[in-house]
Structure formats: C-alpha cells, structure tokens
Design a protein around this motif. Structure first.
Motif, PDB file in Angstrom:
ATOM      1  N   VAL A 162      33.045 -56.349 -85.295  1.00 32.97           N
ATOM      2  CA  VAL A 162      32.134 -56.007 -84.460  1.00 32.97           C
ATOM      3  C   VAL A 162      32.373 -54.855 -83.540  1.00 32.97           C
ATOM      4  N   MET A 163      33.762 -54.862 -83.200  1.00 34.28           N
ATOM      5  CA  MET A 163      34.180 -53.791 -82.450  1.00 34.28           C
ATOM      6  C   MET A 163      34.132 -52.365 -83.066  1.00 34.28           C
ATOM      7  N   GLU A 164      34.626 -52.290 -84.322  1.00 33.87           N
ATOM      8  CA  GLU A 164      34.189 -51.218 -85.352  1.00 33.87           C
ATOM      9  C   GLU A 164      32.788 -50.861 -84.973  1.00 33.87           C
ATOM     10  N   GLY A 165      31.663 -51.718 -85.025  1.00 31.56           N
ATOM     11  CA  GLY A 165      30.246 -51.239 -85.292  1.00 31.56           C
ATOM     12  C   GLY A 165      30.079 -50.989 -83.802  1.00 31.56           C
ATOM     13  N   LYS A 166      30.539 -51.413 -82.679  1.00 36.76           N
ATOM     14  CA  LYS A 166      30.076 -50.693 -81.525  1.00 36.76           C
ATOM     15  C   LYS A 166      30.882 -49.303 -81.097  1.00 36.76           C
ATOM     16  N   ALA A 167      32.034 -49.141 -81.777  1.00 34.99           N
ATOM     17  CA  ALA A 167      32.497 -47.985 -81.644  1.00 34.99           C
ATOM     18  C   ALA A 167      31.543 -46.937 -82.341  1.00 34.99           C
ATOM     19  N   MET A 168      31.047 -47.178 -83.664  1.00 36.76           N
ATOM     20  CA  MET A 168      30.133 -46.404 -84.460  1.00 36.76           C
ATOM     21  C   MET A 168      29.060 -46.074 -83.793  1.00 36.76           C
ATOM     22  N   ILE A 169      28.162 -47.056 -82.968  1.00 41.16           N
ATOM     23  CA  ILE A 169      27.259 -46.964 -82.198  1.00 41.16           C
ATOM     24  C   ILE A 169      27.370 -45.846 -81.025  1.00 41.16           C
ATOM     25  N   TYR A 170      28.518 -46.031 -80.322  1.00 44.02           N
ATOM     26  CA  TYR A 170      29.137 -45.106 -79.334  1.00 44.02           C
ATOM     27  C   TYR A 170      28.886 -43.639 -79.802  1.00 44.02           C
ATOM     28  N   GLN A 171      29.603 -43.376 -80.936  1.00 44.41           N
ATOM     29  CA  GLN A 171      29.753 -42.073 -81.468  1.00 44.41           C
ATOM     30  C   GLN A 171      28.478 -41.577 -81.918  1.00 44.41           C
ATOM     31  N   GLU A 172      27.523 -42.224 -82.547  1.00 44.90           N
ATOM     32  CA  GLU A 172      26.316 -41.627 -83.370  1.00 44.90           C
ATOM     33  C   GLU A 172      25.016 -41.629 -82.357  1.00 44.90           C
ATOM     34  N   PHE A 173      25.281 -42.381 -81.198  1.00 43.49           N
ATOM     35  CA  PHE A 173      24.031 -42.182 -80.293  1.00 43.49           C
ATOM     36  C   PHE A 173      24.347 -41.600 -78.807  1.00 43.49           C
ATOM     37  N   ALA A 174      25.800 -41.458 -78.607  1.00 43.64           N
ATOM     38  CA  ALA A 174      26.059 -40.945 -77.321  1.00 43.64           C
ATOM     39  C   ALA A 174      27.082 -39.963 -77.431  1.00 43.64           C
ATOM     40  N   GLY A 175      27.590 -39.761 -78.595  1.00 42.88           N
ATOM     41  CA  GLY A 175      28.705 -38.741 -78.764  1.00 42.88           C
ATOM     42  C   GLY A 175      29.994 -38.921 -78.238  1.00 42.88           C
ATOM     43  N   LEU A 176      30.334 -40.436 -77.940  1.00 39.92           N
ATOM     44  CA  LEU A 176      31.549 -40.710 -77.165  1.00 39.92           C
ATOM     45  C   LEU A 176      32.547 -41.474 -78.307  1.00 39.92           C
ATOM     46  N   ASN A 177      33.698 -41.182 -78.043  1.00 40.32           N
ATOM     47  CA  ASN A 177      34.828 -41.891 -78.631  1.00 40.32           C
ATOM     48  C   ASN A 177      35.064 -43.300 -78.175  1.00 40.32           C
ATOM     49  N   ALA A 178      35.230 -44.353 -78.934  1.00 46.47           N
ATOM     50  CA  ALA A 178      35.415 -45.524 -78.602  1.00 46.47           C
ATOM     51  C   ALA A 178      36.545 -46.309 -79.533  1.00 46.47           C
ATOM     52  N   TYR A 179      37.675 -46.686 -78.688  1.00 44.57           N
ATOM     53  CA  TYR A 179      38.789 -47.101 -79.325  1.00 44.57           C
ATOM     54  C   TYR A 179      38.735 -48.525 -79.237  1.00 44.57           C
ATOM     55  N   PRO A 180      38.667 -49.297 -80.557  1.00 39.85           N
ATOM     56  CA  PRO A 180      38.695 -50.846 -80.381  1.00 39.85           C
ATOM     57  C   PRO A 180      40.298 -51.546 -80.211  1.00 39.85           C
ATOM     58  N   LEU A 181      40.340 -52.274 -79.211  1.00 34.22           N
ATOM     59  CA  LEU A 181      41.513 -52.567 -78.934  1.00 34.22           C
ATOM     60  C   LEU A 181      41.767 -54.342 -78.851  1.00 34.22           C
ATOM     61  N   LEU A 182      42.332 -54.733 -79.838  1.00 29.05           N
ATOM     62  CA  LEU A 182      42.420 -56.446 -79.680  1.00 29.05           C
ATOM     63  C   LEU A 182      43.430 -56.812 -78.990  1.00 29.05           C
ATOM     64  N   LEU A 183      43.254 -57.939 -78.110  1.00 25.30           N
ATOM     65  CA  LEU A 183      44.030 -58.312 -77.186  1.00 25.30           C
ATOM     66  C   LEU A 183      44.575 -59.676 -77.548  1.00 25.30           C
ATOM     67  N   GLY A 184      45.963 -59.849 -77.719  1.00 23.67           N
ATOM     68  CA  GLY A 184      46.549 -61.231 -78.423  1.00 23.67           C
ATOM     69  C   GLY A 184      46.744 -62.063 -77.505  1.00 23.67           C
ATOM     70  N   THR A 185      45.979 -62.251 -76.374  1.00 21.60           N
ATOM     71  CA  THR A 185      46.156 -63.233 -75.413  1.00 21.60           C
ATOM     72  C   THR A 185      44.748 -63.452 -74.748  1.00 21.60           C
ATOM     73  N   THR A 186      44.709 -64.751 -74.173  1.00 25.00           N
ATOM     74  CA  THR A 186      43.431 -65.184 -73.600  1.00 25.00           C
ATOM     75  C   THR A 186      43.834 -65.192 -71.961  1.00 25.00           C
ATOM     76  N   ASP A 187      45.156 -64.991 -71.642  1.00 26.99           N
ATOM     77  CA  ASP A 187      45.438 -65.153 -70.143  1.00 26.99           C
ATOM     78  C   ASP A 187      45.068 -64.157 -69.383  1.00 26.99           C
ATOM     79  N   VAL A 188      44.383 -64.495 -68.322  1.00 31.66           N
ATOM     80  CA  VAL A 188      43.779 -63.340 -67.368  1.00 31.66           C
ATOM     81  C   VAL A 188      44.605 -62.573 -67.129  1.00 31.66           C
ATOM     82  N   ASP A 189      45.530 -62.873 -66.353  1.00 29.87           N
ATOM     83  CA  ASP A 189      46.771 -62.148 -65.679  1.00 29.87           C
ATOM     84  C   ASP A 189      47.246 -60.974 -66.741  1.00 29.87           C
TER      85      ASP A 189
END
Length: 379
Positions: A87-114
């Motif tokens: 999903v994140m890769e797809g979002k990054a493609m959409i950013y580049q295709e329609f707005a010319g923006l680079n978007a790096y997908p980064l995965l968080l290995g925690t659900t802790d808010v802090d």
C-alpha cells in the motif's frame, strides 16, 4: 477478481513497485567530482550557512516521509507494517505520478505512541512533510497532535485529512445535483475512528452541523460510559446531544449517510426510512456498507470507494494535489480551512453542466485537479 487479473497484480508487485533513481548519469571523473567529492563540499557549506538552501539543492524540498505501523491497512485491519508495504509503495507511486513528489515509505516496528513520535521527530529533517498512513485510532490522533506541536514542517494524516477532503468535495457536488441546502441536511456518519471523526470535524466547520455519529455499538452519545476522549471531543464540538440507539434509529429521516465502517452495515430498509433523494457514501473497502446493485428504484446519489461503480470516493484524487499545495504555499500546520478550500477546488473541477448523479467527483486522471488544488491554497 479473476485469476488472470490476480496473476498480473502479483507480477507487477514482484521486486517492489518503486526504485530510487539518479537524475544525472555518472560516467566520467568530472561528473563524479561534481555529484560527490570535492564539488559537493561547496554545496554542504552553503547549506550549513543557510539551511533553507537544502530545499533548493537537495531532494528534501519535494520529498515526503510516509510512515505506517500497519494497524489499519485498508479494510484489512491490523496486518502489521511489513504487510502494509504494498500500500505504501502504491501511495508513493501516486505522489510521483500526479504531483511530481518523492515519497519514501517507512515502516514502524512499534505501535507505541511515544516511540513512534520520537522516531518520526528524529527522521523529520529528511523531509518537507510527514504523511501518516494507516495508523489505527485512537493512537493516530495522539501521534498527529504531538508531531504538529514538535515539528516545524506540516504533518498530514491521509486517513483523516485525505478522506475528509474527498468526502466534502463529493458532498458539495451531490447537494448541487439534488438542489439541496447545506443547512437543511441531517447527516449520519457510521464509523467513529480516524476517518469518521475527521469527516465530522470538517463537515461541522463547513456548515453541515446536524451530525449523528455511530460506531459498532450504535449512536455515539455522551450518556455512554465507554467513549474515548476523541469521541467525547467531537460530540462536544457538534454540540447536539443524541439519545442512545442503533444505526437504523439514527437513519430515520436522515438525508446523508457516510459510511467509513464495515461492509454490509447498511440495508435497503434503512435507506427507505431516510428522507427523499438521500445521499449515500458507502466507503468501506473492499466491500462497501451497501452495494449500489442492492438499491432498487433509488432516487438519490450513491458513491463507494470502488472503481467498478460510478462516483468513486478515492483519496488519490485529493492527497497528491493537496500535499503539493501545502508545500508550494509554505503552510506549516494544516487546518480545516485548508481542507475546505481544497475540497471546493476539487468539486469545482467539474462544471455544473457536467454534474450528474453518476458524476460528482473528478477522476483521478483529470489533469486539472492538482493545479486547481494548488491554486486554491496559493497565498
């Protein structure tokens, strides 16, 4: 979906859908000396003296950092961060295709808010905007609020801002088609998570104030003892106390249903009890709250999140242009007034002559959408 289609989907994803590529070739010693040492040292010194120059001489100025913990991926729920990467890769493609923006997908290995807040804060210098994606409520609210306080760059949560943006644009045009007045509308939002609460905030600010919020236990009322602080806050903002009841009770005499909940939550009988020419936004994915094919002799407007029916309410229509507009205009903190301006621009991309019950939102491939949004937020 057919087996042949799924085969194509998996083939397309093999090895990932995005790459990091160079803008310029490096084929000679001179070229190497310009892109790296010794030439690059002069650029480093210039940025050291004026950090704003990083936006001109590095990738930072047109780069978005996208973060997910994988707890609310599409309609699939908590699948974990690694499973959320497609999903994140797809979002990054959409950013580049329609707005010319680079978007790096980064995965968080925690659900802790802090831990999430601290991680994103420390990585923020690499980006001009932070995009939060598919982080479940209520954590998403706390993370957004704290990052907005800590960072000097804008923070965008697509499940809140992106959904509310495109929903409001669709409602604006639906009301035009049906010749209904904003002040007269009785709205029911089913789903009181990130999207539902954000939609309620934006609609209330726009003037669609007669809102009933429902969750899996029925009408969200201050008489309930199980509400989190965010549900209490939105009820206080709306300022209309509702009695306890079911979704069916809430829909009696309603004009608009907005579903950001689960498939099958709505049935034709419930819609029959709504006012004439109701507006139905059944946005659960991949199965909507009700399918358009279930409605017989329907005189209103129905929209879903799916591309195989008319009126697809798709965040991809809005977020690339909105984020580009935020960056172009130098906005440091996204506000509801920005959402309303951008929603108006999206809605007005379709002329009144073009509007029909089956065409209330522009297609994601409409080339006018992004420039119209950018213009709407220009200073």
């Amino acid at each position: 979906m057919s087996n042949s289609f799924l085969d194509k989907v998996f083939d397309l994803h093999r090895g990932g859908k995005i790459i990091l590529a160079s803008k310029y070739p490096v084929r000679t010693n001179e070229e190497l000396a310009m892109v790296y040492t010794p030439g690059v040292a002069q650029v480093v010194k210039a940025i050291q003296q004026d950090k704003q120059k990083a936006k001109d001489y590095t990738i930072i100025g047109h780069t978005v950092g996208m973060f997910t913990d994988g707890t609310a991926i599409l309609g699939l729920g908590n699948v974990g961060p690694v499973a959320g990467m497609p999903v994140m890769e797809g979002k990054a493609m959409i950013y580049q295709e329609f707005a010319g923006l680079n978007a790096y997908p980064l995965l968080l290995g925690t659900t802790d808010v802090d831990a999430i807040v601290e991680t994103i804060k420390n990585l923020a210098p690499s980006f001009s905007l932070i995009h939060l994606e598919d982080i479940a409520a209520p954590n998403c609210f706390a993370i957004l609020e704290r990052l907005e306080q800590l960072l000097d760059i804008p923070v965008f949560h697509d499940d809140q801002y992106g959904t509310a943006l495109i929903v409001l644009a669709g409602l604006m045009n639906s009301l035009k088609v049906l010749k209904k007045e904003v002040a007269d509308m009785n709205i029911v939002i089913n789903g009181a998570g990130a999207a539902g609460i954000a939609i309620a905030k934006v609609l209330n600010e726009y003037g669609l104030t007669n809102i009933t919020l429902c969750d899996s236990k029925g009408i969200v009322s201050l008489t309930r003892s199980d509400l989190n602080i965010y549900k209490k806050e939105i009820l206080n903002l709306i300022g209309i106390e509702r009695p306890l009841g079911t979704l069916s009770d809430a829909l009696d005499q309603a004009d608009i249903f907005i579903g950001v909940s689960v498939g099958g939550a709505l049935n034709p009988t419930m819609i029959q009890n709504m006012n004439n020419q109701p507006i139905i936004f059944a946005l659960a994915n991949p199965v909507p709250e009700i399918l358009p094919t279930e409605l017989k002799d329907f005189d209103g407007i129905i929209a879903t999140g799916r591309s195989d029916f008319p009126n697809q309410i798709n965040n991809a229509v809005g977020y690339p242009g909105f984020v580009k507009a935020v960056l172009s205009s130098g906005i440091k903190k996204i506000g509801i007034h920005h959402i309303i301006k951008a929603a108006t621009a999206i809605a007005e991309t379709i002329t009144e002559q073009e509007l029909t019950r089956d065409y209330i939102i522009p297609n994601v491939f409409n080339a006018n959408v992004v420039p119209n949004i950018v213009k709407s937020l220009a200073k």
